[in-house]
Enzyme design. Sequence first.
Site, PDB file in Angstrom:
ATOM      1  N   SER A 174       0.868  -1.179   0.000  1.00 22.41           N
ATOM      2  CA  SER A 174       0.000   0.000   0.000  1.00 22.41           C
ATOM      3  C   SER A 174       0.902   1.225   0.000  1.00 22.41           C
ATOM      4  O   SER A 174       2.083   1.127   0.352  1.00 22.41           O
ATOM      5  CB  SER A 174      -0.843  -0.025   1.272  1.00 22.41           C
ATOM      6  OG  SER A 174      -1.421   1.237   1.517  1.00 22.41           O
ATOM      7  N   TYR A 187      -1.744  -1.016  10.577  1.00 22.78           N
ATOM      8  CA  TYR A 187      -1.761  -1.284   9.136  1.00 22.78           C
ATOM      9  C   TYR A 187      -0.471  -0.790   8.480  1.00 22.78           C
ATOM     10  O   TYR A 187       0.194  -1.538   7.754  1.00 22.78           O
ATOM     11  CB  TYR A 187      -2.977  -0.596   8.502  1.00 22.78           C
ATOM     12  CG  TYR A 187      -3.157  -0.879   7.027  1.00 22.78           C
ATOM     13  CD1 TYR A 187      -3.576  -2.135   6.585  1.00 22.78           C
ATOM     14  CD2 TYR A 187      -2.936   0.116   6.069  1.00 22.78           C
ATOM     15  CE1 TYR A 187      -3.758  -2.389   5.230  1.00 22.78           C
ATOM     16  CE2 TYR A 187      -3.118  -0.134   4.709  1.00 22.78           C
ATOM     17  CZ  TYR A 187      -3.534  -1.382   4.298  1.00 22.78           C
ATOM     18  OH  TYR A 187      -3.706  -1.632   2.955  1.00 22.78           O
TER      19      TYR A 187
END
Length: 307
Positions: A174, A187
């Site tokens: 990401s 995350y």
Amino acid sequence: MSWHSVFSIIGCPLGLLYIFNIVLSHKRRKDLKGKIVLITGANSGLGKACVATFHQAGCRVIMAGRNHEELNKVREEVIKKQLPDTFSPEILIMDLMDYKNMQEYVSKGLKIFGQIDILINNAGVSYRGEISDTQICVDEKVMAVNYFGQIALVKEVLPHMKQQGGGSIVGVSSVQGKIAIPYRSAYAASKHAFQAFFDTLRAEVSSDNIHVCVVSPGYIQTNLSQNAVCGDGSTYNKMDSTTATGMEPGLVAQRIRQAVEFRENDIVLAPFLHKLVMCIRTLCPSIFFLIMCYRAKSGKKQHSKCK
Ligand SMILES: NC(=O)c1ccc[n+]([C@@H]2O[C@H](COP(=O)([O-])OP(=O)(O)OC[C@H]3O[C@@H](n4cnc5c(N)ncnc54)[C@H](OP(=O)(O)O)[C@@H]3O)[C@@H](O)[C@H]2O)c1
Ligand SMILES: *[C@@H]1O[C@H](CO)[C@@H](O)[C@H](O)[C@H]1NC(C)=O
């Protein structure tokens, strides 16, 4: 010193580095027909889009996931199109939280078509919350799915790829694997770890003809935010506007296919602004930290609480 000379001092080496990077990353196209691809998180979002894309490219797809019913739905959707020269995808049940038993999952996966040529580590879970009220078991869960599960899978597949003389491993990370933003600690940390592992892997297996690519997308239109885990362990269950207005999963899947065909090393699929912030993080970290402090304050109510 004039601005002109400042620009040439900074600009010339940056320009040269950019050109070097393009030259170094230029590879010849690989044919994907008949290749065996294992995709994790194949029942939804980006994983589902990858199933369709690699199926259309003539690959033999192994769809890995937790829910047989959902996987089968995707499988049937894909077969229904009856494209010529394609193979029916097969299903492999795999829970990444249960990574201690990865050997068993992978040996089942290898039995399906006899080998694995391309591994797409796509499954993942997101997180919402503030560090001060996040239980450690939540961090553990996110790390288990986004990091330990992924690397356990790579470690089990690797010896087979070496033995068969090569392969491709794609890690879906990401933009948050490159920059860490407030209220996403678990995350961002899991994706940073993921990037580091894959960077090491890329170097170590380069002499085994194994290609490694990290893909770092910005927001994609999937259920990721809905499925995100909150600081107290509950599910977020909301579609964030950023996710809702993100990229089409199909486009990201096409880009992943291209990355495999051209053996690209590391791709960022994000708007210019995200890339600029990544640049600022590297070149002027203090400015990045200031922006993030501002963001943490202004977004506290909106982003830190799940309920
Ligand atoms: N959407 C975005 O904005 C965005 C942006 C950047 C990167 N990404 C990355 O893209 C990847 C795909 O996510 P997505 O956007 O497609 O979201 P998604 O629709 O929520 O898909 C996540 C997938 O991961 C699977 N998964 C979760 N926990 C698992 C576990 N313990 N074991 C096995 N599989 C598990 C899910 O399976 P279940 O349905 O069984 O839970 C699901 O198939 C993720 O790595 C994510 O971090 C997404
Ligand atoms: C999101 O979840 C719903 C309900 O589970 C499902 O029908 C839908 O296909 C999912 N969307 C994506 C993009 O996977």
